[in-house]
Design an enzyme around this catalytic site. Structure first.
Site, PDB file in Angstrom:
ATOM      1  N   ASP A   1      10.627  -3.442  -0.302  1.00  0.00           N
ATOM      2  CA  ASP A   1      10.360  -3.765   1.105  1.00  0.00           C
ATOM      3  C   ASP A   1      11.709  -4.057   1.762  1.00  0.00           C
ATOM      4  O   ASP A   1      12.383  -5.017   1.407  1.00  0.00           O
ATOM      5  CB  ASP A   1       9.433  -4.974   1.211  1.00  0.00           C
ATOM      6  CG  ASP A   1       8.813  -5.105   2.589  1.00  0.00           C
ATOM      7  OD1 ASP A   1       9.193  -4.330   3.494  1.00  0.00           O
ATOM      8  OD2 ASP A   1       7.944  -5.977   2.775  1.00  0.00           O
TER       9      ASP A   1
ATOM     10  N   ASP B   1       9.531   1.572   5.694  1.00  0.00           N
ATOM     11  CA  ASP B   1      10.409   0.626   4.993  1.00  0.00           C
ATOM     12  C   ASP B   1       9.785   0.034   3.739  1.00  0.00           C
ATOM     13  O   ASP B   1      10.290  -0.965   3.220  1.00  0.00           O
ATOM     14  CB  ASP B   1      10.802  -0.508   5.943  1.00  0.00           C
ATOM     15  CG  ASP B   1       9.596  -1.310   6.413  1.00  0.00           C
ATOM     16  OD1 ASP B   1       8.475  -0.768   6.395  1.00  0.00           O
ATOM     17  OD2 ASP B   1       9.776  -2.478   6.808  1.00  0.00           O
ATOM     18  N   GLU B   2       8.741   0.651   3.223  1.00  0.00           N
ATOM     19  CA  GLU B   2       8.023   0.027   2.107  1.00  0.00           C
ATOM     20  C   GLU B   2       7.439   1.109   1.201  1.00  0.00           C
ATOM     21  O   GLU B   2       6.907   2.107   1.674  1.00  0.00           O
ATOM     22  CB  GLU B   2       6.906  -0.857   2.675  1.00  0.00           C
ATOM     23  CG  GLU B   2       6.151  -1.660   1.663  1.00  0.00           C
ATOM     24  CD  GLU B   2       5.073  -2.514   2.325  1.00  0.00           C
ATOM     25  OE1 GLU B   2       4.383  -3.239   1.588  1.00  0.00           O
ATOM     26  OE2 GLU B   2       4.912  -2.445   3.570  1.00  0.00           O
TER      27      GLU B   2
END
Length: 462
Positions: A11, A105-106
């Site tokens: 993350d 983003d993960e």
């Protein structure tokens, strides 16, 4: 559940805001809020400096401004963020063929499937190496969680924030989960959490003590049974590399309710164009066109039309969305509009028609008898209105610009016929601020600059 912590969850830390701070030296170490800047905008991401004031994602922007009046408020630059995300995902792909992106983003990574980890030590090494590579490639930090399941790997990465790594040893799941809030478990949102609280269950250990039968009684067979297993630390969901998209959609919330029917139609057509752009970028077409309208009183209407076959033709989607709008009462005003396409496929109906024509040896032109498709430009069939170029929209805070004399910079603000620009680059010291007329011929929109230098492994962000 695995006996080794070989599932990794990454993350990125305050991703949008961190990317803006990396691109703008004058904002480093200062509160930054990214999101919609209108009176109805919401926070997309807040930097850790802004979070100290209580600002968080999904908060109304007006509330964020009250909490942190001196923060920098910037519009999102999704193309910029997506280019950084592609760099990060490429690094994850080097670890394993099984990478499951959840957002820009993960992502989850199956380290075991990639042959880079099969025990605690090798998993730790892979996780630390990933964090170093991300920093060297993008100039940003990410937090890593390692565990024997996806649920626990995600919990570990949350505990690792910011810029850390946490490994949860297999076999310690129940001890770790017991005192935590029920909201930490997948599938427990605000409504379910409140329902459980009213039943006297606020921690994960409360769920285990209540037992599966009680959870099934409260939440239903599927949800109750699944939640009971997760409360005990069991999660056997695999990392899935391919996640088929079910729909593609775009929507806009307006600062002021729209009342003019013509303006509403124009906005729907623009949304249809944007939606088709995303549809084509994903390599799909779709059969069902969906229109979403949220009215002045927050009531939301959804209308849909299913075509004979899948399409990615902007004219077809635009006309279908227009037909759907005709059946919606917009009296009183509209605060949100959305257009989506579902029933996705990887071909278009037009492709099938073209193949059939080729096989039959048909090469009829526009003038051929039998009702051939006329060669009429889409613009002639439905003139596209010119988009107004208001100064505040063109020079949105945070956007890149370039001046013929002063070089690269970014917009700090605009209004009253002027635009204020700070001239600096990712590798430069904080730069000077200058003000220009909004129509200054030497000032024009720019492109994002690379966040890192030309060192090996650092691709430019464009």
């Amino acid at each position: 559940m695995r006996a080794a912590p070989t599932i990794l969850h990454l993350d990125m830390d305050a991703f949008f805001a961190a990317a803006e701070q990396a691109a703008k030296p004058s904002l480093r170490g200062k509160p930054v809020v990214v999101g919609g800047l209108g009176p109805r905008g919401v926070v997309a991401t807040a930097s850790y400096e802004a979070r100290r004031f209580g600002v968080h994602s999904a908060m109304p922007m007006a509330q964020a401004r009250r909490l942190a009046p001196n923060a920098a408020y910037l519009v999102p630059r999704f193309g910029f963020y997506r280019s950084i995300s592609e760099q990060v995902m490429e690094l994850l792909g080097r670890l394993s063929p099984l990478v499951e992106p959840l957002s820009l983003d993960e992502a989850f990574v199956d380290l075991e499937a990639g042959g880079v980890a099969d025990d605690r030590a090798s998993a730790l090494e892979a996780g630390e190496r990933l964090r170093r590579d991300i920093l060297a490639t993008t100039g940003l930090t990410g937090s890593v969680g390692l565990a024997g399941s996806k649920m626990l790997a995600k919990i570990a990465s949350e505990e690792a924030k910011p810029d850390g790594l946490v490994l949860i040893e297999p076999g310690t799941e129940r001890e770790l989960l017991g005192p935590k809030s029920v909201r930490i478990l997948p599938g427990v949102g605000p409504a379910t959490g409140e329902h459980l609280r009213r039943a006297g269950m606020t921690t994960v250990s409360d769920l285990v003590e209540a037992g599966e039968d009680e959870l099934v009684r409260l939440l239903g067979r599927a949800h109750g049974a699944s939640l009971y297993r997760m409360a005990q630390g069991y999660d056997d969901r695999p990392v899935v590399a391919e996640r088929d998209a079910k729909s593609v959609s775009v929507e806009d919330t307006f600062d002021v309710d729209l009342h003019d029917r013509v303006r509403i139609r124009i906005e729907v057509e623009r949304l249809a164009e944007r939606c088709v752009g995303r549809l084509r970028a994903s390599g799909h077409s779709g059969r069902t066109i969906v229109l979403k309208v949220r009215r002045f009183d927050f009531s939301t209407l959804t209308r849909s039309e299913t075509l004979r076959g899948p399409t990615d033709d902007p004219l077809v989607v635009r006309e279908a969305a227009g037909r759907l709008l005709e059946g919606v009462d917009t009296t009183g005003g509209v605060r949100l509009l959305g257009v989506g396409v579902s029933g996705l496929a990887d071909y278009t109906q037009e492709d099938l028609f073209a193949q059939a024509a080729e096989l039959a040896g048909e090469a009829a032109g526009p003038e051929a008898p039998g009702g051939g498709v006329e060669d009429v430009p889409a613009a002639a069939a439905a003139p596209e209105p010119e988009e107004p170029q208001a100064a505040e929209r063109r020079w949105a805070p945070g956007n890149d610009v370039r001046h013929a004399v002063y070089g690269a910079g970014w917009v700090q603000g605009s209004g009253v016929g002027r635009v204020t620009v700070r001239f600096e680059e990712p590798q430069s010291p904080p730069g000077r601020v200058r003000t220009f007329l909004v129509d200054d011929p030497e000032l024009e929109p720019g492109e994002p600059l690379p966040l890192v230098g030309d060192a090996e492994g650092g691709a430019a962000v464009a």
